[in-house]
Scaffold this motif. Structure first.
Motif, PDB file in Angstrom:
ATOM      1  N   ALA A 181      21.381  24.134 -62.387  1.00 55.33           N
ATOM      2  CA  ALA A 181      21.126  22.973 -63.244  1.00 55.33           C
ATOM      3  C   ALA A 181      20.157  23.343 -64.356  1.00 55.33           C
ATOM      4  CB  ALA A 181      20.552  21.824 -62.412  1.00 55.33           C
ATOM      5  N   GLY A 182      20.450  22.870 -65.551  1.00 57.45           N
ATOM      6  CA  GLY A 182      19.536  23.062 -66.666  1.00 57.45           C
ATOM      7  C   GLY A 182      18.723  21.805 -66.924  1.00 57.45           C
ATOM      8  N   CYS A 183      19.292  20.664 -66.504  1.00 55.66           N
ATOM      9  CA  CYS A 183      18.625  19.379 -66.711  1.00 55.66           C
ATOM     10  C   CYS A 183      18.979  18.454 -65.547  1.00 55.66           C
ATOM     11  CB  CYS A 183      19.090  18.768 -68.031  1.00 55.66           C
ATOM     12  SG  CYS A 183      18.304  17.191 -68.390  1.00 55.66           S
TER      13      CYS A 183
ATOM     14  N   CYS B  47       9.953  23.920 -62.489  1.00 53.50           N
ATOM     15  CA  CYS B  47      10.751  23.745 -63.701  1.00 53.50           C
ATOM     16  C   CYS B  47      10.466  24.849 -64.720  1.00 53.50           C
ATOM     17  CB  CYS B  47      10.476  22.381 -64.323  1.00 53.50           C
ATOM     18  SG  CYS B  47      11.236  21.025 -63.436  1.00 53.50           S
TER      19      CYS B  47
ATOM     20  N   ILE C 273      16.386  22.333 -58.180  1.00 58.09           N
ATOM     21  CA  ILE C 273      15.776  23.212 -59.190  1.00 58.09           C
ATOM     22  C   ILE C 273      15.960  24.674 -58.811  1.00 58.09           C
ATOM     23  CG2 ILE C 273      13.579  23.917 -60.217  1.00 58.09           C
ATOM     24  CD1 ILE C 273      12.720  20.931 -59.937  1.00 58.09           C
TER      25      ILE C 273
ATOM     26  N   TYR D 250      12.066  28.165 -63.243  1.00 58.66           N
ATOM     27  CA  TYR D 250      13.529  28.217 -63.222  1.00 58.66           C
ATOM     28  C   TYR D 250      14.172  27.696 -64.504  1.00 58.66           C
ATOM     29  CZ  TYR D 250      13.278  29.384 -58.292  1.00 58.66           C
ATOM     30  OH  TYR D 250      13.029  30.024 -57.095  1.00 58.66           O
ATOM     31  N   LYS D 251      13.355  27.342 -65.498  1.00 62.50           N
ATOM     32  CA  LYS D 251      13.842  26.854 -66.790  1.00 62.50           C
ATOM     33  C   LYS D 251      14.752  25.623 -66.626  1.00 62.50           C
ATOM     34  CE  LYS D 251      13.476  31.215 -69.231  1.00 62.50           C
ATOM     35  NZ  LYS D 251      12.707  31.992 -68.364  1.00 62.50           N
ATOM     36  N   VAL D 252      14.233  24.632 -65.919  1.00 58.42           N
ATOM     37  CA  VAL D 252      14.949  23.378 -65.669  1.00 58.42           C
ATOM     38  C   VAL D 252      14.128  22.234 -66.255  1.00 58.42           C
ATOM     39  CG1 VAL D 252      15.790  21.810 -63.870  1.00 58.42           C
ATOM     40  CG2 VAL D 252      16.004  24.270 -63.560  1.00 58.42           C
ATOM     41  N   THR D 253      14.807  21.268 -66.836  1.00 54.82           N
ATOM     42  CA  THR D 253      14.161  20.063 -67.344  1.00 54.82           C
ATOM     43  C   THR D 253      14.465  18.917 -66.386  1.00 54.82           C
ATOM     44  OG1 THR D 253      14.452  20.792 -69.622  1.00 54.82           O
ATOM     45  CG2 THR D 253      14.025  18.451 -69.276  1.00 54.82           C
TER      46      THR D 253
END
Length: 68
Positions: free
Chosen positions: A23-25, A45, A18, A48-51
């Motif tokens: 990584a976005g997802c 999440c 993360i 850092y705008k991660v799913t």
């Protein structure tokens, strides 16, 4: 696709993925962590705008469950 580490290293491994910002997802199969670890991952999440998607496979069917 990466091989998931053992349960004892999973939380640290996810935190590194993360925080790397690449990584976005992230899709993890059968993630089982204590509630405190989930809270930390949720905060990261958001920051850092991660799913992160936890997929659970039912043993007798080809059905995948997740928090959609």
């Amino acid at each position: 696709m990466m091989r998931k580490p053992g349960q004892d290293l999973l939380h640290a491994w996810l935190k590194k993925l993360i925080k790397c910002g690449q990584a976005g997802c992230i899709v993890v199969q059968d993630m089982n962590l204590p509630e405190s670890d989930y809270r930390v991952l949720k905060m990261l999440c958001l920051l850092y705008k991660v799913t992160v998607i936890n997929l659970r496979h039912s043993g007798d069917a080809n059905l995948v469950y997740g928090p959609w």
